[in-house]
Write a protein that holds these residues in place. Structure first.
Motif, mmCIF file in Angstrom:
data_model
loop_
_atom_site.group_PDB
_atom_site.id
_atom_site.type_symbol
_atom_site.label_atom_id
_atom_site.label_comp_id
_atom_site.label_asym_id
_atom_site.label_seq_id
_atom_site.Cartn_x
_atom_site.Cartn_y
_atom_site.Cartn_z
ATOM 1 N N SER A 61 50.406 44.850 36.110
ATOM 2 C CA SER A 61 50.551 43.573 36.817
ATOM 3 C C SER A 61 51.695 43.626 37.824
ATOM 4 O O SER A 61 51.619 43.019 38.901
ATOM 5 C CB SER A 61 50.789 42.441 35.814
ATOM 6 N N PHE A 62 52.761 44.371 37.493
ATOM 7 C CA PHE A 62 53.897 44.477 38.405
ATOM 8 C C PHE A 62 53.501 45.227 39.674
ATOM 9 O O PHE A 62 53.845 44.814 40.793
ATOM 10 C CB PHE A 62 55.053 45.187 37.703
ATOM 11 N N VAL A 63 52.774 46.329 39.512
ATOM 12 C CA VAL A 63 52.308 47.087 40.683
ATOM 13 C C VAL A 63 51.355 46.231 41.510
ATOM 14 O O VAL A 63 51.441 46.198 42.740
ATOM 15 C CB VAL A 63 51.636 48.395 40.239
ATOM 16 N N ALA A 64 50.453 45.508 40.830
ATOM 17 C CA ALA A 64 49.534 44.635 41.556
ATOM 18 C C ALA A 64 50.295 43.552 42.313
ATOM 19 O O ALA A 64 49.951 43.210 43.443
ATOM 20 C CB ALA A 64 48.539 43.996 40.581
ATOM 21 N N PHE A 355 51.140 26.330 44.064
ATOM 22 C CA PHE A 355 49.705 26.346 44.343
ATOM 23 C C PHE A 355 49.165 27.774 44.375
ATOM 24 O O PHE A 355 48.112 28.071 43.801
ATOM 25 C CB PHE A 355 49.421 25.661 45.679
ATOM 26 N N ALA A 356 49.876 28.674 45.041
ATOM 27 C CA ALA A 356 49.405 30.053 45.179
ATOM 28 C C ALA A 356 49.233 30.721 43.831
ATOM 29 O O ALA A 356 48.217 31.386 43.570
ATOM 30 C CB ALA A 356 50.376 30.852 46.058
ATOM 31 N N PHE A 357 50.208 30.537 42.941
ATOM 32 C CA PHE A 357 50.121 31.201 41.638
ATOM 33 C C PHE A 357 49.145 30.496 40.698
ATOM 34 O O PHE A 357 48.515 31.149 39.864
ATOM 35 C CB PHE A 357 51.505 31.319 41.014
ATOM 36 N N LYS A 358 48.977 29.196 40.840
ATOM 37 C CA LYS A 358 47.970 28.520 40.031
ATOM 38 C C LYS A 358 46.567 28.926 40.460
ATOM 39 O O LYS A 358 45.671 29.117 39.635
ATOM 40 C CB LYS A 358 48.122 27.002 40.144
ATOM 41 N N ALA A 359 46.376 29.035 41.760
ATOM 42 C CA ALA A 359 45.044 29.341 42.270
ATOM 43 C C ALA A 359 44.706 30.816 42.181
ATOM 44 O O ALA A 359 43.542 31.182 42.005
ATOM 45 C CB ALA A 359 44.936 28.872 43.730
ATOM 46 N N MET A 360 45.708 31.703 42.298
ATOM 47 C CA MET A 360 45.427 33.136 42.435
ATOM 48 C C MET A 360 46.163 34.013 41.436
ATOM 49 O O MET A 360 45.933 35.218 41.385
ATOM 50 C CB MET A 360 45.841 33.603 43.847
ATOM 51 N N GLY A 361 47.052 33.445 40.627
ATOM 52 C CA GLY A 361 47.918 34.267 39.784
ATOM 53 C C GLY A 361 47.182 35.173 38.824
ATOM 54 O O GLY A 361 47.615 36.294 38.544
ATOM 55 N N SER A 362 46.037 34.727 38.313
ATOM 56 C CA SER A 362 45.326 35.521 37.324
ATOM 57 C C SER A 362 44.702 36.781 37.897
ATOM 58 O O SER A 362 44.191 37.613 37.146
ATOM 59 C CB SER A 362 44.231 34.670 36.656
ATOM 60 N N VAL A 363 44.741 36.917 39.210
ATOM 61 C CA VAL A 363 44.183 38.132 39.805
ATOM 62 C C VAL A 363 45.062 39.349 39.503
ATOM 63 O O VAL A 363 44.591 40.489 39.558
ATOM 64 C CB VAL A 363 44.011 37.970 41.333
ATOM 65 N N LEU A 364 46.326 39.134 39.156
ATOM 66 C CA LEU A 364 47.247 40.263 38.987
ATOM 67 C C LEU A 364 46.856 41.195 37.852
ATOM 68 O O LEU A 364 46.747 42.411 38.064
ATOM 69 C CB LEU A 364 48.683 39.748 38.818
ATOM 70 N N GLY A 368 45.450 44.833 38.408
ATOM 71 C CA GLY A 368 46.212 45.898 37.766
ATOM 72 C C GLY A 368 45.323 46.888 37.048
ATOM 73 O O GLY A 368 45.542 48.105 37.099
ATOM 74 N N PHE A 369 44.274 46.395 36.359
ATOM 75 C CA PHE A 369 43.351 47.319 35.687
ATOM 76 C C PHE A 369 42.632 48.203 36.690
ATOM 77 O O PHE A 369 42.501 49.419 36.501
ATOM 78 C CB PHE A 369 42.326 46.539 34.859
ATOM 79 N N PHE A 370 42.145 47.615 37.785
ATOM 80 C CA PHE A 370 41.405 48.422 38.756
ATOM 81 C C PHE A 370 42.334 49.353 39.535
ATOM 82 O O PHE A 370 41.928 50.434 39.969
ATOM 83 C CB PHE A 370 40.595 47.525 39.686
ATOM 84 N N PHE A 371 43.599 48.953 39.689
ATOM 85 C CA PHE A 371 44.563 49.844 40.331
ATOM 86 C C PHE A 371 44.864 51.065 39.471
ATOM 87 O O PHE A 371 45.250 52.111 39.993
ATOM 88 C CB PHE A 371 45.869 49.102 40.643
ATOM 89 N N ILE A 372 44.683 50.939 38.153
ATOM 90 C CA ILE A 372 44.935 52.092 37.292
ATOM 91 C C ILE A 372 43.869 53.175 37.511
ATOM 92 O O ILE A 372 44.058 54.335 37.148
ATOM 93 C CB ILE A 372 44.979 51.668 35.804
ATOM 94 N N GLY A 373 42.760 52.786 38.142
ATOM 95 C CA GLY A 373 41.723 53.761 38.458
ATOM 96 C C GLY A 373 41.882 54.407 39.808
ATOM 97 O O GLY A 373 41.083 55.278 40.188
ATOM 98 N N SER A 374 42.911 54.019 40.563
ATOM 99 C CA SER A 374 43.154 54.592 41.888
ATOM 100 C C SER A 374 44.302 55.584 41.828
ATOM 101 O O SER A 374 45.344 55.316 41.211
ATOM 102 C CB SER A 374 43.490 53.478 42.888
ATOM 103 N N GLY A 375 44.126 56.707 42.478
ATOM 104 C CA GLY A 375 45.153 57.741 42.465
ATOM 105 C C GLY A 375 46.446 57.309 43.110
ATOM 106 O O GLY A 375 47.517 57.844 42.791
ATOM 107 N N GLU A 376 46.396 56.346 44.027
ATOM 108 C CA GLU A 376 47.594 55.928 44.752
ATOM 109 C C GLU A 376 48.501 55.037 43.914
ATOM 110 O O GLU A 376 49.703 54.974 44.172
ATOM 111 C CB GLU A 376 47.199 55.201 46.041
ATOM 112 N N THR A 377 47.944 54.319 42.965
ATOM 113 C CA THR A 377 48.750 53.379 42.172
ATOM 114 C C THR A 377 48.801 53.740 40.689
ATOM 115 O O THR A 377 49.631 53.189 39.963
ATOM 116 C CB THR A 377 48.188 51.951 42.325
#
Length: 512
Positions: A61-64, A355-364, A368-377
């Motif tokens: 989540s921190f990297v995301a 507003f930003a974190f209420k509307a979009m915060g759960s995306v982190l 984060g899970f999908f970033f673990i599948g990328s070599g860059e992150t």
């Protein structure tokens, strides 16, 4: 086929995690917890260390957050600007001239779509739905437009065309590009998405218009009276919990729960502005759209005028955010005076971040899970110092013999995946998956990565963003239009699907 490095337990756990997340979306359940658990088990399979796996939950989540914070920041600044404009009633004045030209239902349909598209492009559909519904929809219905046709026009133009490209604010293309890999720029994804969104939206609007045309009747104020006598058909902005985003926040908009049905209602709303601030109210109603039109011109001019410097990377988002912040400060200064402006501006920014974190915060955690599948992150998430694993790409490489080499088939496959992820009713939670798939599949098929990411983005947002799924923010549109949300979803199904099919074929032909 020789695969290096070899497929190991972490690859299979990652693949199972993707499958579970997609299944969870199909079942209309929230995917945050599955994403967190999948991150833990992938890290455990890779490292064999439970302590490191626990730490990876935070790291993911921190990297995301680091990768996507610019998105949260621009949402916060644009929301702050909107709140400062609301205090001056400039948001109403921006659409005031269009009430006069709604002479009949045919014209009203396209005016509703055009204004919704423009507002949604600059502010997201968040303020567009309540603002258009409060100010323009009553006038359109009095002009003879059926309420269902009005709901279709607003949904297609706002939740569909504007949100699926997200060309100005850049949240969606930013997520897609990050997931697809560093070699793909958000600007290129946005360019491809803009073209595809216009194709889908143009087809959907025309088909919707010709479907509803026979129901348009001559102008009559009695139509408005009958419409207002109907109860609201849906709880505006409320949803049953499906999807990771707070739909109450996304649908909050300008906070007007009831339409400005008559000219006296409209005038009363504007009269709420103190006399001394009327000039400022009118000024910012003109200045705000002009300022953002200049920003858009600066963004697109280098594509048509050789020699002009192009905006690189996040420069476009920085320009939009900076303009929003400056306009917000000036509007607060005009409305509150120099002393109160300092506190008011700070409050607007705080409300924007809330507003930003209420509307979009759960995306982190999802990203984060999908970033673990990328070599860059993956290295930063797993705490791995050497060559980081590229789990998704290596899985695709291992199964390359089973992947059709037809760019058209792969494009439709990514579209379908995007539509499946949109079933959760958010539209954005699937973007890390479709972006990752685009980055992994495009090289094997000859399709442009940005175009394939844009196709997945179309499928996810047109489905879950508020046109095809009844439990998405289509609820807000149907509620304001006073039509059953299931009726709106059924009416939109064929026009939107036809547009998506044509746009996907165009993408495969142009960028294959």
């Amino acid at each position: 086929m020789d695969v290096s490095p070899a497929i190991g337990p972490a690859h299979w756990v990652y693949l199972i995690g993707v499958a579970i997340i997609v299944l969870t979306m199909i079942l209309r359940a929230n995917v945050v917890v599955p994403s967190i658990l999948a991150t833990f088990f992938v890290a455990l399979a890779w490292s064999g260390n439970p302590i490191a796996a626990l730490g990876s939950i935070f790291s993911a989540s921190f990297v995301a957050a680091k990768e996507l914070f610019n998105i949260f920041l621009i949402i916060a600044l644009m929301t702050a600007l909107l709140n400062s404009l609301k205090a001056l009633r400039s948001d109403i004045r921006m659409v005031e001239p269009f009430r006069a030209v709604m002479k009949n239902g045919h014209v009203a349909f396209f005016i509703l779509a055009a204004i919704t598209y423009v507002i949604s492009l600059f502010f997201w559909p968040t303020p567009a739905v309540p603002l258009v519904a409060a100010v323009l929809l009553p006038a359109a219905i009095a002009a003879g437009l059926p309420p269902l046709a009005g709901a279709m026009a607003i949904a297609i133009a706002g939740q569909g065309m504007a949100l699926s490209s997200d060309y100005v604010i850049g949240v969606a293309p930013g997520i897609s590009a990050k997931a697809a890999g560093g070699a793909v720029s958000a600007a290129l994804v946005a360019d491809r998405a803009l073209v595809l969104s216009l194709i889908v939206g143009g087809i959907a609007l025309l088909l919707s218009y010709f479907t509803m045309r026979r129901h348009i009747v001559p102008a009559d104020n009695g139509l408005l009276d009958r419409w207002l006598s109907q109860p609201l058909q849906a709880h505006v902005g409320r949803i049953d919990g499906a999807g990771p985003y707070d739909k109450a926040e996304i649908a909050r908009g300008t906070g007007r729960d009831h339409p400005l049905a008559t000219d006296s209602d409209f005038d009363r709303e504007l009269d709420a502005v103190e006399r001394r601030r009327v000039v400022w109210s009118k000024l910012f109603a003109v200045l705000t759209p002009l300022a953002f039109l200049v920003v858009v011109f600066i963004m697109v001019a280098p594509k048509f005028v050789p020699g002009l410097p192009e905006l690189k990377g996040g420069d476009a988002a920085m320009l939009v955010g900076g303009m929003a912040a400056m306009l917000m400060i000036l509007a607060a200064l005009a409305g509150e005076g120099a002393r109160r402006m300092l506190d008011t501006s700070a409050d607007h920014i705080t409300e924007g971040f809330v507003f930003a974190f209420k509307a979009m915060g759960s995306v982190l955690p999802i990203a984060g899970f999908f970033f673990i599948g990328s070599g860059e992150t993956a290295g930063a998430i797993l705490g791995f110092q050497g060559q980081a694993p590229n789990l998704l790409f290596e899985l695709v490489q291992a199964g390359q013999d089973y992947i059709p080499h037809s760019g058209l088939l792969v494009a439709f496959g990514v579209l379908i995946v995007g539509m499946v992820t949109g079933i959760d009713g958010s539209g954005f939670s699937g973007l890390p998956l479709t972006g990752s798939l685009a980055g992994a599949l495009a090289p094997a098929t000859g399709l442009e990565t940005a175009a394939l990411a844009a196709v997945g983005q179309m499928g996810a947002i047109w489905t879950g963003g508020g046109t095809l799924i009844a439990w998405s923010s289509l609820i807000a549109v149907a509620g304001f239009a006073r039509v059953p949300v299931l009726e709106a979803a059924r009416a939109l199904l064929l026009p939107v699907l036809a547009g998506l099919v044509v746009a996907t074929g165009v993408a495969a032909a142009l960028w294959g």
